[in-house]
Design an enzyme around this catalytic site. Structure first.
Site: not given
Length: 219
Positions: A147, A129
């Site tokens: 996310d 991420k």
């Protein structure tokens, strides 16, 4: 006719429609973490784990005032970093990762953040991420940041089917999201997830710009 359209409405077409509608709704959406250098985004995204971006933006002001460079932060005692960042929660582990990350930048990358996804993954505290966020926002490369907003919304919308693992969601989205759209698309999901398609309250589907194309309420 409606049933026939549902059968013909592919995930890729749904994705393209959602991208366009989100662009119209949130034309200026971008990263909500404040930074003016790549290494600062690395620090902020580590601090943002289980913490709001708004709080991170306040906390890092004090951190950068005391340690204004990669070199300075790399030389700082972990305990001093922890004292400053503890309002973000998980202070010890975050301070440890930030210190190790800055040291590695100094020792192996001449104090610069590497412009390579796999090299970013070698940095302490950096996962897929974070690496995608850096690649997209700093270097303007194709990126998909999975996310919590991205995972929740893409499942609700019907772009992925019951997938919760971030890497699997990312891989599924790469198949249907044009590479050049990925970074902006994920930023807009954050805005939409906070304002409309929320996690802690019932989604406001009646006022959603995506209601005609969302699998949950539309086609």
């Amino acid at each position: 006719m409606a049933e026939e359209r549902k059968q013909r409405y592919t995930k890729k077409q749904r994705a393209l429609d959602i991208i366009e509608l989100l662009r119209q709704e949130y034309p200026d959406a971008g990263c909500t973490l404040d930074y003016d250098d790549a290494w600062k985004l690395l620090v902020s995204v580590r601090l943002a784990a289980q913490c709001t971006d708004a709080r991170v933006n306040v906390v890092v002001e004090g951190l950068y005032e005391k340690y204004p460079s990669v070199e300075a932060l790399a030389a700082a005692d972990v305990s001093d970093i922890e004292e400053i960042v503890k309002p973000c929660g998980l202070g010890h582990s975050k301070a440890r990762d930030i210190s190790a990350c800055m040291k590695m930048l100094m020792e192996q990358y001449d104090g610069k953040v590497p412009e390579d996804f796999n090299e970013l993954l070698k940095l302490p505290g950096v996962g897929r991420k974070s690496a995608n966020l850096i690649m997209g926002d700093v270097f303007g490369k194709p990126a998909i940041v999975t996310d919590t907003h991205c995972i929740r919304l893409t499942n609700r919308m019907g772009l992925v089917d019951g997938i919760k693992e971030p890497k699997k969601v990312e891989m599924a989205l790469w198949k249907i999201i044009p590479p050049q759209e990925g970074s902006d698309f994920c930023h807009r999901l954050v805005y939409h997830g906070r304002a409309v398609c929320t996690a802690r309250t019932k989604p406001d589907c009646g006022h959603c710009c995506l209601k005609q194309v969302c699998k949950k309420v539309g086609v």
